[in-house]
Design a protein around this motif. Structure first.
Motif, PDB file in Angstrom:
ATOM      1  N   PRO A 112      43.934  35.424  38.440  1.00  0.00           N
ATOM      2  CA  PRO A 112      43.296  36.786  37.823  1.00  0.00           C
ATOM      3  C   PRO A 112      43.727  36.767  36.346  1.00  0.00           C
ATOM      4  O   PRO A 112      43.120  37.490  35.731  1.00  0.00           O
ATOM      5  CB  PRO A 112      44.155  37.783  38.620  1.00  0.00           C
ATOM      6  CG  PRO A 112      45.300  37.005  39.183  1.00  0.00           C
ATOM      7  CD  PRO A 112      44.860  35.429  39.468  1.00  0.00           C
ATOM      8  N   ASP A 113      44.352  35.890  35.875  1.00  0.00           N
ATOM      9  CA  ASP A 113      44.761  36.024  34.510  1.00  0.00           C
ATOM     10  C   ASP A 113      43.924  34.909  33.428  1.00  0.00           C
ATOM     11  O   ASP A 113      44.295  34.436  32.360  1.00  0.00           O
ATOM     12  CB  ASP A 113      46.168  35.563  34.325  1.00  0.00           C
ATOM     13  CG  ASP A 113      47.175  36.573  34.741  1.00  0.00           C
ATOM     14  OD1 ASP A 113      46.679  37.697  34.900  1.00  0.00           O
ATOM     15  OD2 ASP A 113      48.070  36.276  35.332  1.00  0.00           O
ATOM     16  N   ALA A 137      40.636  40.894  31.889  1.00  0.00           N
ATOM     17  CA  ALA A 137      39.589  41.634  32.389  1.00  0.00           C
ATOM     18  C   ALA A 137      39.211  43.047  31.514  1.00  0.00           C
ATOM     19  O   ALA A 137      40.185  43.514  31.140  1.00  0.00           O
ATOM     20  CB  ALA A 137      39.820  42.304  33.812  1.00  0.00           C
ATOM     21  N   GLU A 145      34.168  41.753  39.682  1.00  0.00           N
ATOM     22  CA  GLU A 145      34.191  41.124  38.280  1.00  0.00           C
ATOM     23  C   GLU A 145      32.461  40.970  37.911  1.00  0.00           C
ATOM     24  O   GLU A 145      31.853  40.604  38.742  1.00  0.00           O
ATOM     25  CB  GLU A 145      34.765  39.707  38.339  1.00  0.00           C
ATOM     26  CG  GLU A 145      36.195  39.829  38.337  1.00  0.00           C
ATOM     27  CD  GLU A 145      36.741  38.638  38.277  1.00  0.00           C
ATOM     28  OE1 GLU A 145      36.018  37.490  37.996  1.00  0.00           O
ATOM     29  OE2 GLU A 145      37.929  38.403  38.733  1.00  0.00           O
TER      30      GLU A 145
END
Lengths: 60, 686
Positions: free
Chosen positions: B290-291, B295, B313
């Motif tokens: 997720p990094d 975002a 996303e």
């Protein structure tokens, strides 16, 4: 509608949480404070107006 | 395993590389491995010292590890296949003893790290004392100190480092302070080199990374590859990531022995850094999972989170996918959101669309050149849907552009293509037509923009937009655009745009007011039954209306394919015009946008299904198109789809197979026009 005014919210709201972080005693490791009252502007000039823009920025 | 590697496993990682170890070395430093292994609880079954005479360091290590010490001995054979099972140790008297073990820690001493110096064309020289290469003439501006210079003892390292530091300080104009001598002693003596075990049995590896054995070097010499650079190419000795770190000195010694030359005269290859492996994760850093990239959060994100939105996303953004209520399944939530837009009013954050401010006296001309349709004729206060082609004639992107002033346009792009379009426009302005007076800047994150859609949209907006602005259908009709103020003089922009096909507006305010505005819209909209809708409902609404989006704007479709051919002007030039007219791109048999509905209304449609003539066998030859987007339409009560089909517009009413071998789907579908809801467009003009 009672209060029609819109109140601004920082883009950092909920992300950068102001406060003191790191070790509990002595000098803090990190302090997060949001600086407000600063503005950032993108200023672009029309064709042939670069010197006029520079003068305007200098004056400002 | 190298003795130093064994120590790293034991001391740094707390891992025992074996349970019964033999240490085989020709230098004092390596014998520390025996002490460290014993300290970590690993049994040391023998300490084999290949040096020329008994070493006090080795003896001390043998005592510390309670291992038998064999001075002047060698390992002549190692037993084992997949792993080590034992060794045969031959002592000075020629007697061989066998020991069971599962680990051999070996060492031939240290090599100075000369790689940085040789990378810059420094030539190393052979040190007889160290039996190793050390830096010689250095490149300008470089000093070497410590082990890299061949000073392996602590005292020598300290002295060398101090001298180099003083020289550097002096070179910078400072006066070095006198040194403070430290009372230290060298820990070890130089190695007594043993390049290979005489009368050793079995294969003797020299390069452990590239599996080069002594026999390979001998073969190379017989073949005439007697120079290290040639030997390297012939055998791969010292190639790749370790750059000869552990093998080149031994390899050169074997080559010298085979060719009867002095080792110092054999020469070297050019060692290059880095030879220490760098983990891929070190390059990737925290850009994982997720990094992988930060975002971007829409202005309504915090509010949407409070509503329990499920996010998805889209490009770099997190957008609300839907807003489930208690007990609602995802599909139920989407159905409700769509139905609410059709019957009442919904609000959706569309801030993620790319927004580009285009200004200048030539702004209209500029847009005429980059868009297939014309914008210089667009009236101030109006918006127009536009389609932009790539140079090769395929569709690049679509979106609406509003003319706010005579020389000021506000261009919107799709979310995913925002950066690509901005780059394209900058390239056009700076490289293709620098003579035009046009400037542009991305304002995607400067404006929060909300679509308010549904029959009650105007009721909601009238409570938001300040009363000085007339937003009635007469004063502010479909495709009107303009600057307004909202909620008591907050500057804003209003657009009469509709992706859903309903009466709709998009209202924009500076991003910092986005959170407050969504809360205000929902507050005042409550009286009209407002509910937020996410990207899933947005997709259903546009499929019901037959608007092409991601599934259709896939980089392989032309404006004609998407039913947008009429938008392309025949009265002006624009990017992609010529290439779009290529015969292959105007071939009427190209797959073209159609609508699809299941013959059996209970059937579910799947994106990606192939369109085959009804009753035809499922073969590539019979494949005439495919399904691009699907949705369950709560408005119609069955699944709907968009697809690209050969001669599509001529085949409305035809029944075909939608064949989906991946998921086992095979349903009959009816080909129909893409627009399923209000094809006349009456609802959006009220």
């Amino acid at each position: 509608v009672s209060d029609r005014t819109l109140h601004p919210l920082s883009a950092l709201s909920g992300i950068a949480v102001p406060g003191r972080y790191g070790k509990e005693e002595g000098e803090p490791s990190v302090v997060i404070t949001e600086l407000t009252g600063l503005g950032l502007a993108t200023v672009a000039c029309r064709k042939g107006q670069a010197s006029a823009l520079s003068a305007a920025v200098r004056k400002a | 395993m190298l003795a130093s590697a064994v120590r790293t496993y034991v001391n740094r990682f707390g891992v025992a590389p074996g349970r019964r170890a033999v240490v085989f070395a020709d230098n004092d430093d390596a014998f520390r491995t025996a002490s460290d292994l014993a300290h970590a609880g690993v049994e040391v079954v023998a300490l084999v010292d290949a040096g020329h005479g008994p070493s006090r360091h080795a003896q001390a290590a043998a005592e510390a590890s309670r291992a038998p010490y064999f001075p002047g001995a060698v390992i002549e054979r190692v037993r084992g296949g997949q792993g080590i099972k034992g060794v045969a140790i031959r002592d000075t008297s020629g007697v061989t003893q066998h020991f069971d073990c599962d680990l051999v820690a070996m060492s031939g001493g240290w090599n100075p790290s000369v790689h940085l110096t040789t990378h810059l064309n420094g030539k190393p020289k052979w040190s007889e004392r160290l039996s190793a290469l050390v830096p010689d003439a250095l490149p300008p501006g470089m000093s070497v100190a410590g082990a890299a210079q061949g000073d392996f003892g602590l005292a020598a390292c300290l002295a060398g480092g101090e001298a180099a530091g003083a020289e550097a300080a002096q070179g910078c104009g400072f006066t070095p302070k006198p040194s403070t001598r430290r009372d230290v002693s060298d820990e070890s003596e130089p190695a007594s080199p043993i390049w290979q075990v005489a009368k050793g049995r079995g294969k003797a590896f020299v390069d452990f990374q590239n599996d080069v054995a002594v026999s390979d070097i001998k073969l190379a010499a017989r073949e005439g590859f007697r120079i290290p650079e040639h030997l390297k190419r012939y055998t791969t000795l010292g190639m790749a990531t370790d750059q000869g770190k552990t093998a080149n000195a031994n390899g050169a010694a074997v080559l010298a022995g085979v060719t009867g030359r002095y080792l110092g005269a054999v020469g070297t290859t050019t060692f290059r850094p880095p030879f220490t492996p760098v983990a891929i994760s070190a390059f990737a850093g925290h850009h994982r999972g997720p990094d992988f990239r930060p975002a971007r959060l829409a202005p309504s994100h915090q509010w949407a989170k409070e509503q329990g939105a499920v996010f998805v996303e889209t490009g770099p953004w997190l957008r609300a996918l839907y807003y489930p209520r208690r007990g609602e399944e995802p599909q139920d939530a989407v159905n409700r959101e769509v139905a609410n837009v059709r019957s009442h009013v919904g609000v959706c954050d569309v801030s993620t669309l790319g927004k580009i401010d285009v200004q200048g006296s030539d702004a209209g001309v500029f847009l005429d050149r980059v868009y297939g349709n014309t914008f210089s004729t667009l009236a101030v206060g109006k918006a127009r849907y536009g389609v932009m082609l790539r140079e090769d004639g395929f569709v690049l992107d679509d979106g609406t552009t509003a003319r706010l002033k005579q020389d000021h346009y506000y261009v919107t792009t799709t979310t995913v293509n925002a950066v690509k379009v901005m780059q394209h426009l900058e390239f056009c302005a700076q490289v293709l037509w620098p003579e035009l007076d046009v400037q542009m800047v991305s304002v995607t994150e400067q404006w929060a923009q909300y679509a308010v859609a549904g029959p009650r949209a105007r009721d909601v907006l009238q409570a938001i937009v300040d009363p000085t602005y007339d937003i009635s259908n007469e004063a502010f009709p479909y495709l009107a655009a303009g600057e307004v103020t909202v909620c008591g003089r907050t500057p804003g922009r209003l657009f009469r745009l509709s992706f859903s096909g309903e009466l709709a507006y998009e209202v924009a305010v500076p991003a910092r007011f986005g959170d407050a505005l969504i809360r205000k819209i929902v507050e005042v909209g409550a009286a009209y039954g407002i509910a937020p809708y996410g990207t899933e409902a947005l997709g259903v609404l546009r499929i019901e209306k037959g608007h092409p989006a991601g599934g259709e704007l896939n980089g392989q479709t032309t404006a004609h394919d998407l039913g947008l051919g009429k938008l392309l002007s025949t009265k002006k030039d624009f990017i992609g015009r010529f290439m779009a007219a290529r015969p292959a791109l105007i071939d009427s048999s190209r797959p073209t946008l159609v609508g699809l509905r299941p013959v059996n209304r209970e059937d579910r449609l799947r994106a990606g299904a192939h369109l085959l003539p009804n009753g035809a066998e499922a073969t590539a030859a019979n494949d005439q198109g495919y399904v691009t987007s699907i949705a369950f339409s709560p408005s119609l009560g069955h699944w709907l789809a968009l697809g690209l089909l050969t001669n599509g517009p001529e085949r409305h009413g035809e029944i075909m197979r939608a064949y989906d071998p991946v998921r086992g789907g095979d349903v009959e579908v009816e080909i129909c026009p893409p627009c399923h809801i209000d094809p006349e467009g009456n609802r959006l003009r009220v």
